[in-house]
Design a protein around this motif. Structure first.
Motif, PDB file in Angstrom:
ATOM      1  N   TYR A 189      63.844  88.618  35.521  1.00  0.00           N
ATOM      2  CA  TYR A 189      65.159  87.997  35.688  1.00  0.00           C
ATOM      3  C   TYR A 189      65.969  88.212  34.396  1.00  0.00           C
ATOM      4  N   TRP A 190      67.222  88.626  34.502  1.00  0.00           N
ATOM      5  CA  TRP A 190      68.016  88.802  33.276  1.00  0.00           C
ATOM      6  C   TRP A 190      68.288  87.466  32.568  1.00  0.00           C
ATOM      7  N   LEU A 191      68.038  86.369  33.243  1.00  0.00           N
ATOM      8  CA  LEU A 191      68.180  85.049  32.614  1.00  0.00           C
ATOM      9  C   LEU A 191      67.316  84.918  31.362  1.00  0.00           C
ATOM     10  N   VAL A 192      66.236  85.702  31.293  1.00  0.00           N
ATOM     11  CA  VAL A 192      65.332  85.695  30.132  1.00  0.00           C
ATOM     12  C   VAL A 192      66.106  85.995  28.846  1.00  0.00           C
ATOM     13  N   LYS A 193      67.121  86.812  28.971  1.00  0.00           N
ATOM     14  CA  LYS A 193      67.925  87.217  27.807  1.00  0.00           C
ATOM     15  C   LYS A 193      68.660  86.016  27.188  1.00  0.00           C
ATOM     16  N   TYR A 194      69.039  85.048  28.008  1.00  0.00           N
ATOM     17  CA  TYR A 194      69.864  83.931  27.544  1.00  0.00           C
ATOM     18  C   TYR A 194      69.106  82.608  27.425  1.00  0.00           C
ATOM     19  N   PHE A 195      68.098  82.430  28.265  1.00  0.00           N
ATOM     20  CA  PHE A 195      67.349  81.167  28.272  1.00  0.00           C
ATOM     21  C   PHE A 195      65.847  81.474  28.240  1.00  0.00           C
ATOM     22  N   PRO A 196      65.374  82.175  27.191  1.00  0.00           N
ATOM     23  CA  PRO A 196      63.985  82.668  27.185  1.00  0.00           C
ATOM     24  C   PRO A 196      62.926  81.582  27.284  1.00  0.00           C
ATOM     25  N   GLU A 197      63.098  80.483  26.542  1.00  0.00           N
ATOM     26  CA  GLU A 197      62.069  79.437  26.563  1.00  0.00           C
ATOM     27  C   GLU A 197      61.981  78.763  27.930  1.00  0.00           C
ATOM     28  N   ALA A 198      63.124  78.447  28.510  1.00  0.00           N
ATOM     29  CA  ALA A 198      63.138  77.774  29.813  1.00  0.00           C
ATOM     30  C   ALA A 198      62.536  78.659  30.899  1.00  0.00           C
ATOM     31  N   ILE A 199      62.900  79.934  30.901  1.00  0.00           N
ATOM     32  CA  ILE A 199      62.362  80.844  31.922  1.00  0.00           C
ATOM     33  C   ILE A 199      60.867  81.042  31.716  1.00  0.00           C
ATOM     34  N   HIS A 200      60.445  81.119  30.462  1.00  0.00           N
ATOM     35  CA  HIS A 200      59.013  81.253  30.171  1.00  0.00           C
ATOM     36  C   HIS A 200      58.242  80.035  30.681  1.00  0.00           C
ATOM     37  N   LYS A 201      58.769  78.825  30.392  1.00  0.00           N
ATOM     38  CA  LYS A 201      58.117  77.595  30.880  1.00  0.00           C
ATOM     39  C   LYS A 201      58.095  77.551  32.400  1.00  0.00           C
ATOM     40  N   SER A 202      59.197  77.963  33.012  1.00  0.00           N
ATOM     41  CA  SER A 202      59.295  77.954  34.470  1.00  0.00           C
ATOM     42  C   SER A 202      58.301  78.936  35.092  1.00  0.00           C
ATOM     43  N   ALA A 203      58.204  80.124  34.492  1.00  0.00           N
ATOM     44  CA  ALA A 203      57.277  81.143  35.002  1.00  0.00           C
ATOM     45  C   ALA A 203      55.821  80.690  34.862  1.00  0.00           C
ATOM     46  N   GLU A 204      55.550  79.944  33.787  1.00  0.00           N
ATOM     47  CA  GLU A 204      54.184  79.428  33.567  1.00  0.00           C
ATOM     48  C   GLU A 204      53.756  78.470  34.669  1.00  0.00           C
ATOM     49  N   GLN A 205      54.724  77.789  35.293  1.00  0.00           N
ATOM     50  CA  GLN A 205      54.416  76.845  36.376  1.00  0.00           C
ATOM     51  C   GLN A 205      54.061  77.572  37.673  1.00  0.00           C
TER      52      GLN A 205
END
Length: 265
Positions: free
Chosen positions: A139-155
């Motif tokens: 998701y290109w969102l990783v570029k702007y919100f890396p920590e949130a997307i990482h936490k979300s993907a971990e779930q």
């Protein structure tokens, strides 16, 4: 699932059933007029109600009383109930199909929920709509919100974990169909703005998405939105979106079959 108590109030401002996704869910479930169906973790019932138009008698269950109250206020066509997904209040073999959309990442463990779904399902299908960590990393969102997307993907359970848990409780076959975000998607879930980056600048949109409402810090949202707004203004966002393009789908439908024992023999 109790996390949705926090985002339930404004949920329906931006979250509604997308007609195309509803059609695909009905197709995968093989909905028939004279059969009964269950939507597990149904939230405020958007997809449950959309599926009633395709036929069948529908039940919706969610752990959140706030979500079920909102669903009841919309319609009494569906039999709504507050209950845990790990302890469904239905008899064995009650349903011809079971649905779960964008919710499995909130379950403490997959197998207890899948075992209950298998129990209440007669011969028929369990259809999931979800995303894998692999898909989310693109998701290109990783570029702007890396920590949130990482936490979300971990779930999110991996596809391997999903397959294992489904097979472990008895589902006979598991098929996958990738889903790519359309430009006119009506349900504003996490990657709904793939082609419309500006929607993430709207606080109402973010408040209906658990990744932003529950996992992203205020600082990350402020910084990410500032950078995103700048890239939208300069047109650089097009280059970024194109860089993250992939052909594995943004989400996926998981279709698991339960075959009657006599049919397997």
């Amino acid at each position: 699932m109790a996390v949705y108590q926090q985002i339930g109030k404004g949920y329906d401002l931006t979250r509604r059933a997308d007609p195309d996704i509803a059609v695909q869910l009905a197709k995968h479930l093989q909905v028939k007029l004279d059969s009964s169906y269950l939507d597990v973790a149904c939230g405020t019932g958007n997809y449950t109600l959309a599926l009633t138009k395709h036929g069948g008698a529908w039940h919706g269950v969610d752990q959140s009383k706030q979500m079920i109250d909102a669903a009841i206020n919309k319609s009494n066509v569906v039999a709504w109930q507050v209950a845990e997904a790990e302890k469904l209040p239905y008899a064995d073999g009650s349903f011809s199909g079971v649905l779960c959309t964008l919710a499995i990442h909130h379950f403490a463990a997959l197998s207890p929920v899948f075992r209950e779904i298998y129990r209440v399902l007669a011969a028929g299908r369990f259809v999931l709509f979800t995303a894998t960590p692999e898909q989310m990393s693109k998701y290109w969102l990783v570029k702007y919100f890396p920590e949130a997307i990482h936490k979300s993907a971990e779930q999110m359970p991996t596809l391997e974990k999903l397959r294992y848990a489904l097979n472990d409780v008895g589902f006979n076959s598991v098929n996958i169909e990738p889903y790519s975000i359309s430009e006119n998607l009506q349900d504003l879930f996490l990657y709904s703005g793939k082609h419309r980056p500006e929607i993430y600048l709207d606080e109402n949109v973010r408040s209906g998405i658990s990744t932003f409402a529950l996992l992203a810090s205020a600082d990350e949202i402020a910084t990410g939105c500032q950078r995103l707004a700048a890239d939208i203004n300069t047109g650089r966002i097009t280059e970024i979106v194109n860089k993250y393009e992939n052909n594995q789908g943004d989400y996926l439908f998981v279709i698991a079959d339960k075959v009657e024992k006599s049919a397997k023999a």
